[in-house]
Enzyme design. Structure first.
Site, short mmCIF file in Angstrom:
data_model
loop_
_atom_site.label_atom_id
_atom_site.label_comp_id
_atom_site.label_asym_id
_atom_site.label_seq_id
_atom_site.Cartn_x
_atom_site.Cartn_y
_atom_site.Cartn_z
CG ASP A 45 -1.87 1.11 1.18
OD1 ASP A 45 -2.36 1.51 -0.07
OD2 ASP A 45 -2.34 1.68 2.41
CG ASP B 125 0.45 7.79 -3.34
OD1 ASP B 125 0.13 8.41 -4.41
OD2 ASP B 125 0.34 7.99 -2.30
CG ASN C 2 -7.34 0.88 0.60
OD1 ASN C 2 -8.08 -0.04 0.02
ND2 ASN C 2 -6.33 1.42 0.30
CB VAL C 3 -10.54 -0.10 7.01
CG1 VAL C 3 -10.66 0.51 8.55
CG2 VAL C 3 -11.80 0.13 6.14
CG HIS D 171 -6.65 5.13 -0.55
ND1 HIS D 171 -5.20 4.72 -0.33
CD2 HIS D 171 -6.97 4.35 -1.84
CE1 HIS D 171 -4.80 3.90 -1.24
NE2 HIS D 171 -5.75 3.67 -2.13
N GLY D 172 -8.61 6.30 2.94
CA GLY D 172 -9.13 7.01 4.17
C GLY D 172 -10.57 6.61 4.61
#
Length: 285
Positions: free
Chosen positions: A83, A105, A235-236, A213-214
């Site tokens: 990630d 990213d 995503n967590v 995300h977030g």
């Protein structure tokens, strides 16, 4: 059960219009918590290891080998995902170790640089059979706060543009796209307001699964609505860390003489496993 692939988990969820959960692990206990939660909920899960976690351990291999061992022994399908990698060398290491997917990213770079670098990483990973996720726009809690301090997660200028997303996916060949639609990393409250209309626009504009995300800052109903609007991978991290840490604090607070790490780390692991199972039923239905 042997490791499954992230591509297979995401593709089936995408085709069926449901969500698939991706939960971040930091150490052995958190990997075990995610696996236990998956078995309790009878749902598959993606275990993510971030570049920050790699930096904390001084390398990817130790935690990766632990995660592979736990996932391989699980009764549920589990895949491993790298990630938020900004280091292209780390991407290669992850694939060497057996990760079936990576999130490269370059979202903090100018658009053309993001596109060029992401396309290069995608080609290299595809040559080795790995699934690639990228990000377009700036999800709060990272670069977005530096760019738009006054407006935070509600700043429209950092949201992902649907037309640009379609062009980015077509040019890079990525398999999934993380988009900025109002969520923010590292939120400890669950009151983020997602732009569901924008999610739907991006979903219709691109032909790959979308990633949120977030997601820790999004309520259960908000997560369900985001999936209904077109999100696939959810995503967590922070929400699970909150459960783990609260249990550790409570256990240590109840016994000032406690020094056995198994007692308080075990309590954290159990609490995180329970929240993992609960979130899996929200996300995967």
């Amino acid at each position: 059960m042997t490791l499954t692939t992230t591509a297979s988990l995401i593709r089936s969820a995408y085709e069926e219009g449901r969500g698939v959960a991706a939960f971040n692990a930091i150490n052995l206990e958190t990997v075990e918590a995610i696996a236990t939660g998956a078995e309790t909920a009878n749902r598959p899960v993606i275990v993510q290891i971030s570049e920050n976690a790699v930096r904390y351990h001084g390398g990817l291999a130790p935690l990766a080998h632990a995660a592979i061992a736990v996932a391989s022994a699980s009764t549920m399908p589990i895949s491993l995902h790298l990630d938020h990698a900004t280091d292209e060398r780390l991407v290669g290491i992850a694939v060497d170790l057996g990760f079936s997917s990576v999130m490269y990213d370059a979202s903090q770079l100018p658009y053309e640089d993001n596109l060029t670098r992401t396309a290069t990483v995608a080609r290299r990973c595809h040559d080795r059979g790995a699934h690639v996720e990228a990000e377009l726009g700036e999800v709060g809690g990272k670069a977005m706060y530096r760019a738009c301090r006054d407006d935070g997660v509600h700043a429209p200028g950092v949201r992902t543009d649907p037309a640009e997303a379609a062009a980015f996916v077509a040019s890079t060949g990525v398999d999934a796209l993380a988009v900025a639609v109002g969520s923010s990393h590292k939120m400890t409250t669950r009151d983020a307001a997602l732009d569901e209309a924008l999610i739907a626009e991006i979903h219709h504009a691109v032909d790959v699964p979308l990633v949120l995300h977030g997601s820790s800052g999004v309520s259960d109903d908000g997560l369900r609505a985001a999936i209904a609007a077109g999100m696939t991978k959810i995503n967590v991290a922070t929400q699970l860390n909150k459960a783990f840490t609260a249990a550790v604090r409570e256990t240590l607070g109840a016994d000032s003489n406690l020094v056995d790490q198994r007692r308080y780390l075990g309590a954290g692991r159990d609490a995180m496993a329970a929240e993992t199972a609960r979130l899996l039923t929200v996300i995967s239905g």
